[in-house]
Write a protein that holds these residues in place. Structure first.
Motif, PDB file in Angstrom:
ATOM      1  N   ILE A 142       0.660  -1.218  -0.130  1.00  0.00           N
ATOM      2  CA  ILE A 142       0.026  -0.076  -0.063  1.00  0.00           C
ATOM      3  C   ILE A 142       0.890   1.287   0.005  1.00  0.00           C
ATOM      4  CG2 ILE A 142      -1.732   1.254   1.205  1.00  0.00           C
ATOM      5  CD1 ILE A 142      -2.918  -1.278   0.087  1.00  0.00           C
ATOM      6  N   GLU A 143       2.125   1.304   0.855  1.00  0.00           N
ATOM      7  CA  GLU A 143       2.887   2.341   0.928  1.00  0.00           C
ATOM      8  C   GLU A 143       3.533   2.550  -0.488  1.00  0.00           C
ATOM      9  OE1 GLU A 143       7.346   3.595   2.626  1.00  0.00           O
ATOM     10  OE2 GLU A 143       5.922   2.178   3.837  1.00  0.00           O
ATOM     11  N   LEU A 144       3.975   1.267  -1.278  1.00  0.00           N
ATOM     12  CA  LEU A 144       4.445   1.651  -2.541  1.00  0.00           C
ATOM     13  C   LEU A 144       3.425   2.007  -3.643  1.00  0.00           C
ATOM     14  CD1 LEU A 144       6.663  -1.598  -2.460  1.00  0.00           C
ATOM     15  CD2 LEU A 144       7.520   0.620  -2.095  1.00  0.00           C
ATOM     16  N   GLN A 145       2.354   1.765  -3.430  1.00  0.00           N
ATOM     17  CA  GLN A 145       1.314   2.133  -4.302  1.00  0.00           C
ATOM     18  C   GLN A 145       0.801   3.794  -4.124  1.00  0.00           C
ATOM     19  OE1 GLN A 145      -2.202  -0.063  -3.877  1.00  0.00           O
ATOM     20  NE2 GLN A 145      -3.685   1.724  -3.621  1.00  0.00           N
ATOM     21  N   ASP A 146       1.168   3.973  -3.035  1.00  0.00           N
ATOM     22  CA  ASP A 146       0.927   5.560  -2.879  1.00  0.00           C
ATOM     23  C   ASP A 146       2.176   6.416  -3.010  1.00  0.00           C
ATOM     24  OD1 ASP A 146      -1.531   5.191  -1.494  1.00  0.00           O
ATOM     25  OD2 ASP A 146      -1.096   5.174   0.361  1.00  0.00           O
ATOM     26  N   ARG A 147       3.306   5.719  -2.839  1.00  0.00           N
ATOM     27  CA  ARG A 147       4.549   6.390  -3.280  1.00  0.00           C
ATOM     28  C   ARG A 147       4.419   6.668  -4.778  1.00  0.00           C
ATOM     29  NH1 ARG A 147       8.592   6.997   0.090  1.00  0.00           N
ATOM     30  NH2 ARG A 147       8.678   6.266   2.110  1.00  0.00           N
ATOM     31  N   GLU A 148       4.037   5.710  -5.475  1.00  0.00           N
ATOM     32  CA  GLU A 148       3.875   5.688  -6.939  1.00  0.00           C
ATOM     33  C   GLU A 148       2.955   6.701  -7.439  1.00  0.00           C
ATOM     34  OE1 GLU A 148       3.990   4.867 -11.293  1.00  0.00           O
ATOM     35  OE2 GLU A 148       5.323   5.063  -9.592  1.00  0.00           O
ATOM     36  N   PHE A 149       1.855   6.941  -6.647  1.00  0.00           N
ATOM     37  CA  PHE A 149       0.658   8.199  -6.998  1.00  0.00           C
ATOM     38  C   PHE A 149       1.573   9.419  -6.931  1.00  0.00           C
ATOM     39  CE2 PHE A 149      -2.873  10.512  -5.197  1.00  0.00           C
ATOM     40  CZ  PHE A 149      -3.397  10.850  -6.549  1.00  0.00           C
ATOM     41  N   PHE A 150       2.159   9.715  -5.814  1.00  0.00           N
ATOM     42  CA  PHE A 150       2.507  11.036  -5.731  1.00  0.00           C
ATOM     43  C   PHE A 150       3.912  11.341  -6.574  1.00  0.00           C
ATOM     44  CE2 PHE A 150       0.442  10.268  -1.739  1.00  0.00           C
ATOM     45  CZ  PHE A 150      -0.752  11.195  -1.564  1.00  0.00           C
ATOM     46  N   ALA A 151       4.656  10.155  -6.822  1.00  0.00           N
ATOM     47  CA  ALA A 151       5.669  10.325  -7.572  1.00  0.00           C
ATOM     48  C   ALA A 151       5.189  10.686  -8.973  1.00  0.00           C
ATOM     49  CB  ALA A 151       6.708   9.238  -7.828  1.00  0.00           C
ATOM     50  N   ALA A 152       4.302  10.054  -9.620  1.00  0.00           N
ATOM     51  CA  ALA A 152       3.699  10.496 -10.745  1.00  0.00           C
ATOM     52  C   ALA A 152       3.188  11.995 -10.805  1.00  0.00           C
ATOM     53  CB  ALA A 152       2.722   9.565 -11.219  1.00  0.00           C
ATOM     54  N   ILE A 153       2.746  12.393  -9.944  1.00  0.00           N
ATOM     55  CA  ILE A 153       2.022  13.855  -9.969  1.00  0.00           C
ATOM     56  C   ILE A 153       3.492  14.803 -10.091  1.00  0.00           C
ATOM     57  CG2 ILE A 153       0.765  15.590  -8.437  1.00  0.00           C
ATOM     58  CD1 ILE A 153      -0.798  13.483  -7.091  1.00  0.00           C
ATOM     59  N   ARG A 154       4.268  14.472  -9.147  1.00  0.00           N
ATOM     60  CA  ARG A 154       5.580  15.368  -9.025  1.00  0.00           C
ATOM     61  C   ARG A 154       6.178  15.429 -10.514  1.00  0.00           C
ATOM     62  NH1 ARG A 154       6.120  13.015  -3.493  1.00  0.00           N
ATOM     63  NH2 ARG A 154       5.479  14.956  -2.193  1.00  0.00           N
ATOM     64  N   GLU A 155       6.311  14.051 -11.204  1.00  0.00           N
ATOM     65  CA  GLU A 155       7.097  13.908 -12.442  1.00  0.00           C
ATOM     66  C   GLU A 155       6.122  14.202 -13.487  1.00  0.00           C
ATOM     67  OE1 GLU A 155       8.739  10.103 -11.872  1.00  0.00           O
ATOM     68  OE2 GLU A 155       9.667  10.667  -9.781  1.00  0.00           O
ATOM     69  N   GLY A 156       4.899  14.416 -13.188  1.00  0.00           N
ATOM     70  CA  GLY A 156       4.143  14.671 -14.441  1.00  0.00           C
ATOM     71  C   GLY A 156       3.992  13.746 -15.445  1.00  0.00           C
ATOM     72  N   ARG A 157       3.840  12.280 -14.862  1.00  0.00           N
ATOM     73  CA  ARG A 157       3.777  11.181 -15.917  1.00  0.00           C
ATOM     74  C   ARG A 157       2.628  10.375 -15.421  1.00  0.00           C
ATOM     75  NH1 ARG A 157       5.142   7.007 -12.739  1.00  0.00           N
ATOM     76  NH2 ARG A 157       6.862   7.307 -11.090  1.00  0.00           N
ATOM     77  N   GLU A 158       2.263   9.381 -16.289  1.00  0.00           N
ATOM     78  CA  GLU A 158       1.372   8.294 -16.046  1.00  0.00           C
ATOM     79  C   GLU A 158       1.979   7.194 -14.823  1.00  0.00           C
ATOM     80  OE1 GLU A 158      -1.377   5.267 -18.362  1.00  0.00           O
ATOM     81  OE2 GLU A 158       0.479   5.957 -19.370  1.00  0.00           O
ATOM     82  N   PRO A 159       0.984   7.016 -13.943  1.00  0.00           N
ATOM     83  CA  PRO A 159       1.568   6.126 -13.027  1.00  0.00           C
ATOM     84  C   PRO A 159       1.290   4.719 -13.391  1.00  0.00           C
ATOM     85  CG  PRO A 159      -0.825   6.814 -12.461  1.00  0.00           C
ATOM     86  CD  PRO A 159      -0.381   7.638 -13.790  1.00  0.00           C
ATOM     87  N   ASN A 160       2.127   3.833 -12.784  1.00  0.00           N
ATOM     88  CA  ASN A 160       1.856   2.422 -13.046  1.00  0.00           C
ATOM     89  C   ASN A 160       0.418   2.019 -12.182  1.00  0.00           C
ATOM     90  OD1 ASN A 160       1.766  -0.528 -13.156  1.00  0.00           O
ATOM     91  ND2 ASN A 160       3.644  -0.538 -11.768  1.00  0.00           N
ATOM     92  N   SER A 161      -0.287   1.473 -12.902  1.00  0.00           N
ATOM     93  CA  SER A 161      -1.548   1.152 -12.493  1.00  0.00           C
ATOM     94  C   SER A 161      -2.286   2.430 -12.822  1.00  0.00           C
ATOM     95  CB  SER A 161      -1.783   0.638 -10.952  1.00  0.00           C
ATOM     96  OG  SER A 161      -3.059   0.252 -10.690  1.00  0.00           O
ATOM     97  N   SER A 162      -2.315   3.169 -13.809  1.00  0.00           N
ATOM     98  CA  SER A 162      -3.238   4.094 -14.193  1.00  0.00           C
ATOM     99  C   SER A 162      -4.661   3.567 -14.549  1.00  0.00           C
ATOM    100  CB  SER A 162      -2.743   4.888 -15.295  1.00  0.00           C
ATOM    101  OG  SER A 162      -2.743   4.276 -16.437  1.00  0.00           O
ATOM    102  N   VAL A 163      -5.402   4.441 -14.346  1.00  0.00           N
ATOM    103  CA  VAL A 163      -7.073   4.061 -14.852  1.00  0.00           C
ATOM    104  C   VAL A 163      -6.871   3.527 -16.282  1.00  0.00           C
ATOM    105  CG1 VAL A 163      -9.188   5.043 -15.536  1.00  0.00           C
ATOM    106  CG2 VAL A 163      -8.216   5.534 -13.168  1.00  0.00           C
ATOM    107  N   ALA A 164      -6.324   4.061 -17.104  1.00  0.00           N
ATOM    108  CA  ALA A 164      -6.169   3.704 -18.534  1.00  0.00           C
ATOM    109  C   ALA A 164      -5.410   2.062 -18.941  1.00  0.00           C
ATOM    110  CB  ALA A 164      -5.392   4.736 -19.449  1.00  0.00           C
TER     111      ALA A 164
END
Length: 313
Positions: A274-296
């Motif tokens: 869960i922590e790794l999932q949340d880290r990916e979410f915020f990293a994607a926001i900061r880096e302006g990229r699509e996250p792993n496990s995006s809706v798409a």
């Protein structure tokens, strides 16, 4: 980054515990469904504002993102609400409980310019990451996945044993984990997807047992057994039968086919999926990229779930 947490139940608490370990993130509001429990959870985690209205929480000054761990039936509408309010959103699994809603959310997400991520935690568990990295390196190829998802849930209780205000679902919630993971690990979308279900609970109105068969074009197969009737260890257990070894994943732990432990402690910065999932979410926001496990990225899994639902007998 100022964040809204929606959902004060078992999984909302898991996310709040994870967020305490991530620098640069502040939960400024908790949106819940019950005044007593929402207030108690807000006080426990030092969250200054709480509300029973998600709109009020999203309107707090400086809010940029939201994490939704609310009842399944609210996920699509609330995720769209967050995106339309100009917020990045991570919505817990399942992001929708119908294909129509999943496609509607994906369309809004695509036009929003915001990060929209679904909480498909299996992509982030160190055990499954270890397998995925070896697949990407060409060291493993999945031949079969044999998966058991078992709970003892003859009453409508959550993971903490507390009464639920909504009804869980074997297909659209629990099978969603495995269908997406099978796509993710094989790099393919199912060409065969079918299932059978047992009798429905007289009060809850949901099937309590289900069996699903999946196959991708390369020939790899997946057999998934799900039950709310199993009186034993709870959770999901994955057996990967590969061309170069057999592995059994139990959440963040991994053993080989002879139950010898495999060290996955160095796979990522944490052992908490869960922590790794949340880290990916915020990293994607900061880096302006699509996250792993995006809706798409996870939308194909919901199309497969729809095909299974149509096949159920």
């Amino acid at each position: 980054m100022k964040v809204v947490m929606a959902g004060q139940g078992a999984f909302g608490i898991k996310h709040l515990e994870a967020l305490q370990k991530i620098d640069g993130v502040e939960v400024v509001s908790l949106a819940g469904g019950s005044a007593e429990s929402t207030k108690a959870v807000a006080e426990r985690f030092g969250i200054a504002h709480w509300s029973l209205d998600l709109r009020e929480s999203l309107a707090q000054p400086g809010v940029e993102a939201a994490i939704l761990a609310t009842p399944t039936g609210m996920h699509t509408a609330q995720a769209i609400q967050c995106l339309e309010a100009g917020c990045h959103v991570q919505v817990e699994i399942p992001m929708s409980d119908s294909l129509a809603d999943a496609e509607r959310l994906a369309a809004v997400a695509a036009s929003s310019g915001k990060v929209a991520m679904a909480g498909h935690t299996r992509r982030f568990n160190p055990s499954h990451q270890w397998i995925h990295k070896r697949i990407q390196a060409g060291e493993l190829k999945v031949q079969q996945m044999d998966v058991q998802t078992y709970f003892f849930r003859r009453k409508n209780l959550n993971a903490l044993g507390q009464p639920r205000s909504w009804t869980d679902h074997l297909l659209w919630h629990h099978a969603a984990h495995t269908v997406d993971l099978f796509h993710y690990q094989t790099g393919e979308t199912c060409s065969v997807a079918r299932g059978v279900q047992g009798p429905k609970h007289p009060d809850l109105g949901i099937a309590m047992d289900m069996s699903i068969q999946l196959k991708v074009p390369s020939g790899a197969v997946c057999t998934l057994s799900l039950s709310f009737n199993n009186d034993g260890p709870l959770g999901t257990f994955f057996r990967y039968i590969c061309d170069n070894g057999t592995y059994i994943a139990r959440y963040d732990d991994l053993v080989d086919g002879r139950e010898q432990p495999i060290d996955v402690s160095k796979v990522d910065v944490s052992m908490n999926g869960i922590e790794l999932q949340d880290r990916e979410f915020f990293a994607a926001i900061r880096e302006g990229r699509e996250p792993n496990s995006s809706v798409a990225q996870v939308l194909p899994a919901y199309r497969t779930l729809d095909r299974i639902e149509q096949s159920l007998l």
